[in-house]
Design a protein around this motif. Structure first.
Motif, PDB file in Angstrom:
ATOM      1  N   GLY A  34      -7.774  -9.977  15.169  1.00  0.00           N
ATOM      2  CA  GLY A  34      -7.791 -11.296  14.529  1.00  0.00           C
ATOM      3  C   GLY A  34      -6.703 -11.486  13.487  1.00  0.00           C
ATOM      4  N   ASP A  35      -5.477 -11.054  13.823  1.00  0.00           N
ATOM      5  CA  ASP A  35      -4.358 -11.112  12.875  1.00  0.00           C
ATOM      6  C   ASP A  35      -3.744 -12.516  12.895  1.00  0.00           C
ATOM      7  N   THR A  36      -4.367 -13.431  12.176  1.00  0.00           N
ATOM      8  CA  THR A  36      -3.903 -14.822  12.178  1.00  0.00           C
ATOM      9  C   THR A  36      -2.553 -14.971  11.480  1.00  0.00           C
ATOM     10  N   ASP A  70      -6.201   0.777  10.806  1.00  0.00           N
ATOM     11  CA  ASP A  70      -6.660   0.035   9.623  1.00  0.00           C
ATOM     12  C   ASP A  70      -7.936   0.665   9.063  1.00  0.00           C
ATOM     13  N   ASP A  71      -8.876   0.991   9.952  1.00  0.00           N
ATOM     14  CA  ASP A  71     -10.153   1.561   9.503  1.00  0.00           C
ATOM     15  C   ASP A  71      -9.938   2.902   8.817  1.00  0.00           C
ATOM     16  N   HIS A  97      -1.324  -6.980   4.107  1.00  0.00           N
ATOM     17  CA  HIS A  97      -2.053  -8.239   3.912  1.00  0.00           C
ATOM     18  C   HIS A  97      -3.457  -8.138   4.512  1.00  0.00           C
ATOM     19  N   ARG A  98      -3.583  -7.476   5.660  1.00  0.00           N
ATOM     20  CA  ARG A  98      -4.911  -7.336   6.282  1.00  0.00           C
ATOM     21  C   ARG A  98      -5.842  -6.491   5.416  1.00  0.00           C
ATOM     22  N   PRO A 126       3.419  -8.703  -1.539  1.00  0.00           N
ATOM     23  CA  PRO A 126       2.294  -8.708  -2.485  1.00  0.00           C
ATOM     24  C   PRO A 126       2.588  -7.845  -3.712  1.00  0.00           C
ATOM     25  N   PRO A 127       1.877  -8.082  -4.811  1.00  0.00           N
ATOM     26  CA  PRO A 127       2.013  -7.207  -5.983  1.00  0.00           C
ATOM     27  C   PRO A 127       1.728  -5.758  -5.588  1.00  0.00           C
ATOM     28  N   GLY A 128       2.518  -4.849  -6.117  1.00  0.00           N
ATOM     29  CA  GLY A 128       2.320  -3.437  -5.827  1.00  0.00           C
ATOM     30  C   GLY A 128       2.965  -2.965  -4.546  1.00  0.00           C
ATOM     31  N   CYS A 129       3.610  -3.877  -3.807  1.00  0.00           N
ATOM     32  CA  CYS A 129       4.248  -3.534  -2.531  1.00  0.00           C
ATOM     33  C   CYS A 129       5.766  -3.556  -2.690  1.00  0.00           C
ATOM     34  N   THR A 130       6.421  -2.519  -2.186  1.00  0.00           N
ATOM     35  CA  THR A 130       7.874  -2.400  -2.218  1.00  0.00           C
ATOM     36  C   THR A 130       8.379  -2.133  -0.812  1.00  0.00           C
TER      37      THR A 130
END
Length: 271
Positions: A34-36, A70-71, A97-98, A126-130
């Motif tokens: 479900g990766d919209t 992911d899990d 993001h997921r 996102p914050p904390g992502c490089t």
């Protein structure tokens, strides 16, 4: 906003097939992942995705693979909320993001410079992502990453495109350079590598798979720090009951054949 034109070839081009697989899953009546966000991103890329060699059957496999990894990533971050994550060969994956990792996580998306530049134009960071633009096997990039925390290394759809010795060097550098952590990834054995001639997305991209891993022993020999937590055949993943009858039959046949069962395997290594 003008659509982004992409000019990728060989291993880099396989990211388009993986992206489109997640898109087809998101558009299906019963999505697995479900990766919209992936589905929205495709509308901003000027490319004929019908040519990447992915149909509904392949898309289901792509979604199952991503969901499993992911899990496993969630499991690690639930117990280690101030970890470093190295997402290797990130392509256009929306994993950060997921997952929405805890605020204390340092997340690094790593891929070739041109892939990273495309990623930066398409996705908010996102914050904390490089993001780090480099070949993952040019180990100098690790100098940009602090070594003071446990590390989670995610390498989905990556290791079989590396040469054996450069792949082993990468795993060794991380296992022996951080205080503790886990690797989560999928791998093919030599028979699986040989069957790339019938893998449509790989052929369409002009990519070449190289590193066949025959089992945990091949990996544990890289460093004495490594230990195996999970070895899971791709045909034993949860979720096959959600797929078509042909998928279920193929998986059932593979499970009773040791040769087929071990062709594609997911590993979780700790150190």
């Amino acid at each position: 906003m003008a659509a982004e034109k992409v000019h990728l070839s060989e291993e880099k081009a396989t990211l388009l097939a993986t992206l489109y697989g997640r898109v087809l899953d998101a558009r299906s009546p019963r999505p697995i992942l479900g990766d919209t966000m992936a589905a929205e991103t495709v509308s901003r890329i000027d490319h004929d995705f019908r040519r990447v060699g992915v149909g509904p059957r392949t898309a289901a496999s792509v979604a199952l693979r991503a969901r499993l990894i992911d899990d496993w990533a969630r499991d690690f971050l639930a117990t280690t909320p101030e970890a470093t994550v190295l997402h290797l060969g990130c392509g256009l994956d929306t994993r950060v993001h997921r997952l929405g990792p805890p605020a204390g996580v340092r997340w690094y998306d790593v891929d070739y410079p041109d892939v990273v530049e495309l990623r930066r134009r398409l996705y908010p960071e996102p914050p904390g992502c490089t993001t780090i633009g480099t070949s993952v096997t040019d180990l100098g990039w690790l100098e940009q990453v602090p070594r003071d925390r446990p590390v989670l290394v995610v390498a989905e759809g990556l290791l079989y495109y590396l040469g054996r010795e450069e792949g082993r060097a990468l795993v060794r550098a991380v296992a022996e350079g951080f205080p503790s952590g886990q690797f989560v990834f999928d791998a093919l054995n030599r028979r699986g590598i040989a069957l790339q001639v019938v893998n449509r997305p790989v052929r369409k991209a002009g990519a070449t798979m190289r590193w066949g891993i025959e089992g945990p022993g091949d990996l544990l020999s890289i460093s004495p720090r490594l230990r195996c937590v999970t070895v899971l055949s791709a045909f034993d993943m949860e979720g096959f009951a959600e797929l078509s009858l042909s998928h279920r039959l193929s998986a059932a046949l593979a499970r009773v054949s040791r040769t087929l069962r071990n062709m594609a395997v997911f590993y979780r290594l700790a150190f």
